[in-house]
Design an enzyme around this catalytic site. Structure first.
Site, PDB file in Angstrom:
ATOM      1  N   ASP A 158       1.425   8.770 -11.320  1.00 62.33           N
ATOM      2  CA  ASP A 158       2.113   7.745 -10.519  1.00 62.33           C
ATOM      3  C   ASP A 158       1.196   6.536 -10.325  1.00 62.33           C
ATOM      4  O   ASP A 158       0.149   6.640  -9.696  1.00 62.33           O
ATOM      5  CB  ASP A 158       2.470   8.345  -9.151  1.00 62.33           C
ATOM      6  N   TYR A 172      -1.197  -1.591  -7.853  1.00 64.00           N
ATOM      7  CA  TYR A 172      -2.448  -0.829  -7.725  1.00 64.00           C
ATOM      8  C   TYR A 172      -3.566  -1.435  -8.569  1.00 64.00           C
ATOM      9  O   TYR A 172      -4.731  -1.095  -8.386  1.00 64.00           O
ATOM     10  CB  TYR A 172      -2.268   0.656  -8.123  1.00 64.00           C
ATOM     11  N   LYS A 225       5.757   0.814 -10.821  1.00 64.28           N
ATOM     12  CA  LYS A 225       6.645   0.213  -9.804  1.00 64.28           C
ATOM     13  C   LYS A 225       6.655  -1.307  -9.849  1.00 64.28           C
ATOM     14  O   LYS A 225       5.622  -1.930 -10.140  1.00 64.28           O
ATOM     15  CB  LYS A 225       6.205   0.667  -8.407  1.00 64.28           C
ATOM     16  N   HIS A 258       9.273  -1.003  -5.519  1.00 64.95           N
ATOM     17  CA  HIS A 258       8.208  -0.441  -4.675  1.00 64.95           C
ATOM     18  C   HIS A 258       8.593  -0.381  -3.195  1.00 64.95           C
ATOM     19  O   HIS A 258       8.206   0.553  -2.491  1.00 64.95           O
ATOM     20  CB  HIS A 258       6.928  -1.254  -4.866  1.00 64.95           C
TER      21      HIS A 258
HETATM   22  N1  NAP Z   1       5.457   4.183  -3.022  1.00 65.88           N
HETATM   23  C1  NAP Z   1       4.593   3.852  -2.087  1.00 65.88           C
HETATM   24  O1  NAP Z   1       4.789   2.906  -1.301  1.00 65.88           O
HETATM   25  C2  NAP Z   1       3.348   4.659  -1.953  1.00 65.88           C
HETATM   26  C3  NAP Z   1       2.538   4.522  -0.807  1.00 65.88           C
HETATM   27  C4  NAP Z   1       1.396   5.334  -0.697  1.00 65.88           C
HETATM   28  C5  NAP Z   1       1.089   6.224  -1.718  1.00 65.88           C
HETATM   29  N2  NAP Z   1       1.882   6.322  -2.830  1.00 65.88           N
HETATM   30  C6  NAP Z   1       1.570   7.252  -3.941  1.00 65.88           C
HETATM   31  O2  NAP Z   1       1.188   8.527  -3.419  1.00 65.88           O
HETATM   32  C7  NAP Z   1      -0.142   8.815  -3.819  1.00 65.88           C
HETATM   33  C8  NAP Z   1      -0.881   9.658  -2.766  1.00 65.88           C
HETATM   34  O3  NAP Z   1      -0.914   9.054  -1.523  1.00 65.88           O
HETATM   35  P1  NAP Z   1      -2.253   8.452  -0.885  1.00 65.88           P
HETATM   36  O4  NAP Z   1      -2.996   7.731  -1.928  1.00 65.88           O
HETATM   37  O5  NAP Z   1      -1.835   7.773   0.350  1.00 65.88           O
HETATM   38  O6  NAP Z   1      -3.151   9.688  -0.506  1.00 65.88           O
HETATM   39  P2  NAP Z   1      -3.101  11.267  -0.257  1.00 65.88           P
HETATM   40  O7  NAP Z   1      -2.899  11.974  -1.531  1.00 65.88           O
HETATM   41  O8  NAP Z   1      -2.218  11.551   0.898  1.00 65.88           O
HETATM   42  O9  NAP Z   1      -4.620  11.429   0.225  1.00 65.88           O
HETATM   43  C9  NAP Z   1      -5.687  10.929  -0.542  1.00 65.88           C
HETATM   44  C10 NAP Z   1      -6.952  10.932   0.302  1.00 65.88           C
HETATM   45  O10 NAP Z   1      -7.338  12.276   0.583  1.00 65.88           O
HETATM   46  C11 NAP Z   1      -8.601  12.541  -0.039  1.00 65.88           C
HETATM   47  N3  NAP Z   1      -8.474  13.869  -0.687  1.00 65.88           N
HETATM   48  C12 NAP Z   1      -7.762  14.156  -1.806  1.00 65.88           C
HETATM   49  N4  NAP Z   1      -7.835  15.455  -2.093  1.00 65.88           N
HETATM   50  C13 NAP Z   1      -8.612  16.019  -1.145  1.00 65.88           C
HETATM   51  C14 NAP Z   1      -9.054  17.327  -0.917  1.00 65.88           C
HETATM   52  N5  NAP Z   1      -8.707  18.315  -1.731  1.00 65.88           N
HETATM   53  N6  NAP Z   1      -9.861  17.551   0.155  1.00 65.88           N
HETATM   54  C15 NAP Z   1     -10.227  16.557   0.984  1.00 65.88           C
HETATM   55  N7  NAP Z   1      -9.814  15.279   0.817  1.00 65.88           N
HETATM   56  C16 NAP Z   1      -9.020  14.994  -0.243  1.00 65.88           C
HETATM   57  C17 NAP Z   1      -8.851  11.430  -1.037  1.00 65.88           C
HETATM   58  O11 NAP Z   1     -10.209  11.155  -1.169  1.00 65.88           O
HETATM   59  P3  NAP Z   1     -10.934  11.157  -2.622  1.00 65.88           P
HETATM   60  O12 NAP Z   1     -10.160  10.264  -3.529  1.00 65.88           O
HETATM   61  O13 NAP Z   1     -12.297  10.651  -2.304  1.00 65.88           O
HETATM   62  O14 NAP Z   1     -10.936  12.610  -3.059  1.00 65.88           O
HETATM   63  C18 NAP Z   1      -8.116  10.278  -0.368  1.00 65.88           C
HETATM   64  O15 NAP Z   1      -8.926   9.675   0.620  1.00 65.88           O
HETATM   65  C19 NAP Z   1      -0.754   7.440  -4.049  1.00 65.88           C
HETATM   66  O16 NAP Z   1      -1.955   7.498  -4.765  1.00 65.88           O
HETATM   67  C20 NAP Z   1       0.376   6.733  -4.754  1.00 65.88           C
HETATM   68  O17 NAP Z   1       0.444   7.147  -6.109  1.00 65.88           O
HETATM   69  C21 NAP Z   1       3.004   5.556  -2.948  1.00 65.88           C
END
Ligand code: NAP
Length: 268
Positions: free
Chosen positions: A43, A48, A73, A106
């Site tokens: 994704d 990004y 997106k 998005h």
């Molecule tokens: N459509 C939208 O508007 C929208 C908005 C937000 C997100 N998204 C999508 O959803 C994805 C995920 O959401 P998100 O980026 O908000 O984050 P998330 O997956 O909820 O959390 C990521 C965070 O948690 C940490 N982390 C990951 N695995 C871990 C583990 N096993 N143990 C401890 N910490 C861990 C990561 O740090 P490290 O990287 O340092 O491991 C990072 O700081 C995004 O990357 C994007 O593709 C879409």
């Protein structure tokens, strides 16, 4: 394990999120770590800023294009027919691909716009027309939206010739937008759950730590497995190789119904 979208296209039930993974070596390596760990669903988004490195990793991985599901997106600030077409081709060029598997609007309104997004209804419909054309032309295998609530979806569905196949929304224990989920499911729009770890904020939660201990798993794995069992299609992000592997290792255990309910009701 796949979920079948309303047009018959299969989408892997867990995807690798790439928001906040910097363009260049970090995004390139993280995407390769994810593919090596077994993710077949990536994704990204034009916003990004990492499509070039993500795309290079996809091409260099040696995995057949058909085996990988790629989402990108249309930026929240870009709306309108011609604007959407141009942004889509920019993404396709960045990724270096012939087609995208899923293309999403998005957000219903530009980030930071204080309104409710309803004044962008016509513009979103214009974007949708462009996406329908790209879909019919075979440039996109499925089209959808992100951050749309039922009030944003309703006018879009009325105008649409092709129904959205997915709505990507924020879902994690402590944030379960039930009305939007129910609305989407009723209309056969697949729900994708972004920020399954609450962008990292969830990791130290005491209730989650207790459940994680019970199953001998990490808090991250509990959150991702919960989302997977609820068919929320989690999209965890990490740039760290070990965590990327850990977050994908959720297929060999099951959370019991009483703990699933606890997770449903959690408040952060
Ligand atoms: N459509 C939208 O508007 C929208 C908005 C937000 C997100 N998204 C999508 O959803 C994805 C995920 O959401 P998100 O980026 O908000 O984050 P998330 O997956 O909820 O959390 C990521 C965070 O948690 C940490 N982390 C990951 N695995 C871990 C583990 N096993 N143990 C401890 N910490 C861990 C990561 O740090 P490290 O990287 O340092 O491991 C990072 O700081 C995004 O990357 C994007 O593709 C879409």
């Amino acid at each position: 394990m796949n979920i079948i979208l309303n047009n018959g296209v299969a989408i892997p039930a867990i995807g690798f999120g790439t928001w906040q993974i910097p363009e260049g070596e970090v995004a390139y390596k993280a995407t390769l770590y994810a593919l090596n760990a077994g993710y077949r669903h990536i994704d990204t988004a034009l916003a990004y800023g990492n499509e070039k490195s993500v795309g290079k990793a996809l091409r260099d991985s040696g995995i057949t294009r058909r085996e990988i599901f790629v989402t990108t997106k249309l930026p929240a600030e870009i709306k309108g027919y011609k604007e959407t077409e141009a942004a889509f081709y920019r993404s396709l060029g960045n990724l270096g691909l012939e087609y995208v598997d899923l293309y999403l609007i998005h957000a219903p309104k530009p980030w930071g716009d204080p309104g409710d997004g309803m004044n962008y209804t016509e513009k979103n419909i214009e974007s949708w027309r462009a996406m329908e054309k790209l879909y019919r032309d075979g440039k996109i295998r499925a089209i959808g939206v992100s951050n749309f609530e039922p009030r944003h979806l309703e006018p879009l569905l009325e105008a649409a010739e092709i129904m959205p196949m997915a709505n990507q929304i924020r879902i994690h224990p402590g944030a379960v937008p039930e009305k939007t989920i129910a609305y989407c499911r009723d209309k056969l729009i697949a729900v994708e759950g972004y920020s399954p770890l609450a962008t990292g904020r969830i990791i130290e939660n005491a209730v989650l730590k207790e459940i994680a201990e019970k199953y001998g798993r990490s808090v991250a794995q509990i959150c991702i497995r919960w989302s997977f069992q609820r068919h929320y299609l989690p999209l965890p992000k990490s740039k760290d190789e070990a965590r990327i592997k850990e977050n994908f290792a959720i297929f060999d255990f099951e959370i019991a119904p009483e703990d699933m309910e606890k997770l449903d009701r959690l408040s952060l």
